[in-house]
Design a protein around this motif. Structure first.
Motif, PDB file in Angstrom:
ATOM      1  N   GLU A 133       1.024  -1.340   0.188  1.00 37.16           N
ATOM      2  CA  GLU A 133      -0.212   0.097   0.121  1.00 37.16           C
ATOM      3  C   GLU A 133       0.877   1.053   0.172  1.00 37.16           C
ATOM      4  O   GLU A 133       2.010   1.256   0.609  1.00 37.16           O
ATOM      5  CB  GLU A 133      -0.786   0.069   1.247  1.00 37.16           C
ATOM      6  N   ARG A 134       0.315   2.179  -0.785  1.00 40.43           N
ATOM      7  CA  ARG A 134       1.329   3.524  -0.739  1.00 40.43           C
ATOM      8  C   ARG A 134       0.794   4.234   0.429  1.00 40.43           C
ATOM      9  O   ARG A 134      -0.451   4.398   0.622  1.00 40.43           O
ATOM     10  CB  ARG A 134       0.667   4.343  -2.031  1.00 40.43           C
ATOM     11  N   LYS A 135       1.600   4.678   1.246  1.00 38.45           N
ATOM     12  CA  LYS A 135       1.359   5.637   2.605  1.00 38.45           C
ATOM     13  C   LYS A 135       1.163   7.073   2.028  1.00 38.45           C
ATOM     14  O   LYS A 135       1.606   7.360   0.989  1.00 38.45           O
ATOM     15  CB  LYS A 135       2.624   5.620   3.256  1.00 38.45           C
ATOM     16  N   ARG A 136       0.274   7.777   2.852  1.00 44.32           N
ATOM     17  CA  ARG A 136       0.353   9.147   2.717  1.00 44.32           C
ATOM     18  C   ARG A 136       1.306   9.730   2.785  1.00 44.32           C
ATOM     19  O   ARG A 136       2.045   9.945   3.822  1.00 44.32           O
ATOM     20  CB  ARG A 136      -0.808   9.568   3.455  1.00 44.32           C
TER      21      ARG A 136
ATOM     22  N   GLN B 290       1.397  16.212   3.342  1.00 51.57           N
ATOM     23  CA  GLN B 290       0.431  16.892   4.266  1.00 51.57           C
ATOM     24  C   GLN B 290      -0.805  17.681   3.998  1.00 51.57           C
ATOM     25  O   GLN B 290      -1.796  17.453   4.362  1.00 51.57           O
ATOM     26  CB  GLN B 290       1.530  17.808   5.086  1.00 51.57           C
TER      27      GLN B 290
ATOM     28  N   GLN C  62      -7.831  10.863   2.913  1.00 48.69           N
ATOM     29  CA  GLN C  62      -6.994   9.586   2.953  1.00 48.69           C
ATOM     30  C   GLN C  62      -6.178   9.629   4.136  1.00 48.69           C
ATOM     31  O   GLN C  62      -5.451  10.659   4.624  1.00 48.69           O
ATOM     32  CB  GLN C  62      -5.966   9.480   1.791  1.00 48.69           C
ATOM     33  N   LYS C  63      -6.463   8.630   5.102  1.00 47.11           N
ATOM     34  CA  LYS C  63      -5.546   8.559   6.479  1.00 47.11           C
ATOM     35  C   LYS C  63      -4.469   7.936   6.149  1.00 47.11           C
ATOM     36  O   LYS C  63      -3.734   8.439   5.290  1.00 47.11           O
ATOM     37  CB  LYS C  63      -6.450   7.963   7.444  1.00 47.11           C
ATOM     38  N   ASP C  64      -3.649   7.152   6.710  1.00 41.98           N
ATOM     39  CA  ASP C  64      -2.255   6.720   6.709  1.00 41.98           C
ATOM     40  C   ASP C  64      -1.927   6.027   5.279  1.00 41.98           C
ATOM     41  O   ASP C  64      -0.859   6.355   4.845  1.00 41.98           O
ATOM     42  CB  ASP C  64      -2.166   5.451   7.810  1.00 41.98           C
ATOM     43  N   THR C  65      -2.944   5.158   4.948  1.00 37.27           N
ATOM     44  CA  THR C  65      -2.702   4.817   3.353  1.00 37.27           C
ATOM     45  C   THR C  65      -3.592   5.348   2.350  1.00 37.27           C
ATOM     46  O   THR C  65      -4.524   5.737   2.887  1.00 37.27           O
ATOM     47  CB  THR C  65      -2.819   3.319   3.318  1.00 37.27           C
TER      48      THR C  65
ATOM     49  N   LYS D  44      -6.008   5.009  -0.359  1.00 40.88           N
ATOM     50  CA  LYS D  44      -7.134   3.770  -0.634  1.00 40.88           C
ATOM     51  C   LYS D  44      -7.464   4.289  -2.342  1.00 40.88           C
ATOM     52  O   LYS D  44      -8.647   4.994  -1.954  1.00 40.88           O
ATOM     53  CB  LYS D  44      -8.326   3.619   0.028  1.00 40.88           C
TER      54      LYS D  44
ATOM     55  N   ARG E 263     -12.856  -2.552   5.891  1.00 36.73           N
ATOM     56  CA  ARG E 263     -12.060  -2.814   6.810  1.00 36.73           C
ATOM     57  C   ARG E 263     -12.380  -4.091   7.496  1.00 36.73           C
ATOM     58  O   ARG E 263     -11.641  -4.920   8.057  1.00 36.73           O
ATOM     59  CB  ARG E 263     -11.919  -1.665   7.626  1.00 36.73           C
TER      60      ARG E 263
END
Lengths: 281, 107
Positions: free
Chosen positions: A37-40, A43, A89-92, A94, B78
């Motif tokens: 998965e691509r992280k964000r 910022q 989009q939070k950490d990753t 989607k 999820r």
């Protein structure tokens, strides 16, 4: 240090992926492993106006399409909505939740390389297999439900576009006269290329030209259009029960895609002007 | 016209969805400002059936449906979507082993 002690002439070993067991894909990755998965990586998301339209900036980088073109949209509201998608989009990241971004990328890249005529032809072709024209004969409860829910929509479309559509219980489907197809072709020709991509997308999701046109003409809401498109499924759910991980999952995904397509069409084909009326003293 | 209900209700629900999506600083987000400005601009009208107002309300309801269904879809994904195969390291860890770290690779 370990490499100083290794005997000379030893070949460098391939990476760990070659030692993997089980089916291995073309790039050496395990076949059933989830894709990395691509992280964000940004910022802030902001919008700026360029020459071709509005652009999205992720930190200081400009967003690009999958074919590396600069991401420009003609409408500010659409740019804001796309920026909100990226910002939420939070950490990753989607990508499967970013429907408006996907639609813009499709419109900009045109990966299937269809021109306007081909898009319109693909859209009108759906009329021959339109969901609301295909009726069952049994069970009688479902036939009744289809008559009560779908007949008004067909009647509305016939009245609005001054055409004959009808419905059919045979496997071949309704017999759509050529004049009806011509009317729809000339109506769809009045939309620009971007809006047509959106319209074709909505038709493919709802499996119905009539439902899509009534949605785009603001005759019904997105929730109602999705309900009418899934009428038989809803009937079976009410009869046999709901399975959350399948039915609700499909319902939410269909609603999201249809809503994104409809919003895309409206934002790409509107031209809003604010007329200030003079106050009368 | 589609049966949409009161515009105020749609606006409130839409702002709530934007808050879920954005987080802390949702009031400064361009989406929030745009939505509030658009609703304010179309509020004052002397006509009973203002077409622009209805168009805006429909767009707002569509956007609300989009945000809400994306959020619900992600929650279902999820909860129910499979996570794929375990890596060799995790499989070894299930029975308490560790994979050998051979400096030159497997012999």
């Amino acid at each position: 240090l370990w490499w100083a002690h290794s005997p000379p002439g030893r070949r460098p070993r391939p990476p760990l992926a070659a030692a993997a067991s089980g089916p291995v894909g073309p790039c050496g990755r395990r076949a059933y492993a989830p894709p990395a998965e691509r992280k964000r990586f940004y910022q802030n998301v902001s919008i700026s106006q360029g020459e071709g339209g509005f652009e999205i900036n992720l930190d200081h980088r400009k967003l690009k399409t999958p074919q590396a073109k600069l991401f420009t949209v003609p409408s500010e509201a659409l740019a804001i909505a796309v920026a909100t998608e990226w910002d939420s989009q939070k950490d990753t990241i989607k990508f499967y939740t970013m429907h408006l971004t996907t639609l813009c990328n499709t419109a900009l890249d045109n990966p299937t390389q269809r021109n306007k005529t081909q898009l319109i032809r693909a859209a009108v072709k759906f009329l021959e297999t339109d969901t609301v024209c295909y009726r069952v004969e049994e069970p009688p409860a479902l036939a009744e439900l289809q008559k009560n829910e779908w007949d008004p929509v067909v009647a509305w479309a016939e009245k609005r576009y001054n055409v004959t559509i009808g419905s059919s219980t045979s496997i071949l489907g309704p017999n759509i006269p050529a004049s009806t197809k011509e009317t729809f072709i000339s109506h769809l020709a009045s939309y620009n290329m971007w809006a047509l991509q959106g319209i074709e997308f909505v038709i493919t999701q709802l499996k119905s030209l009539i439902l899509s046109m009534s949605l785009i003409d603001r005759h019904i809401t997105v929730e109602k259009a999705v309900l009418l498109s899934r009428l038989e499924e809803e009937y079976q759910i009410r009869r046999w029960g709901n399975v959350e991980w399948a039915h609700d999952y499909d319902l939410c995904e269909l609603r999201a895609r249809t809503a994104a397509g409809t919003l895309f069409v409206h934002l790409c084909s509107e031209s809003s002007t604010v007329k200030h009326k003079l106050l009368q003293d | 016209m589609a049966a949409l209900g009161a515009p105020l209700r749609t606006l409130r629900a839409l702002l709530r969805e934007l808050r879920h999506a954005a987080g802390r600083s949702y009031r400064d987000s361009p989406a929030y400002r745009h939505v509030v400005a658009a609703f304010r601009a179309h509020r004052v009208t002397s006509e009973k059936l203002c077409r622009a107002q209805q168009e805006l309300h429909f767009q707002a309801a569509t956007y609300l449906c989009l945000l809400r269904s994306v959020r619900e879809h992600e929650a279902l994904h999820r909860e129910y979507h499979g996570r794929g195969e375990r890596s060799p390291q995790e499989v070894a860890g299930l029975v308490g082993f560790r994979l050998p770290q051979q400096p030159g690779g497997k012999g």
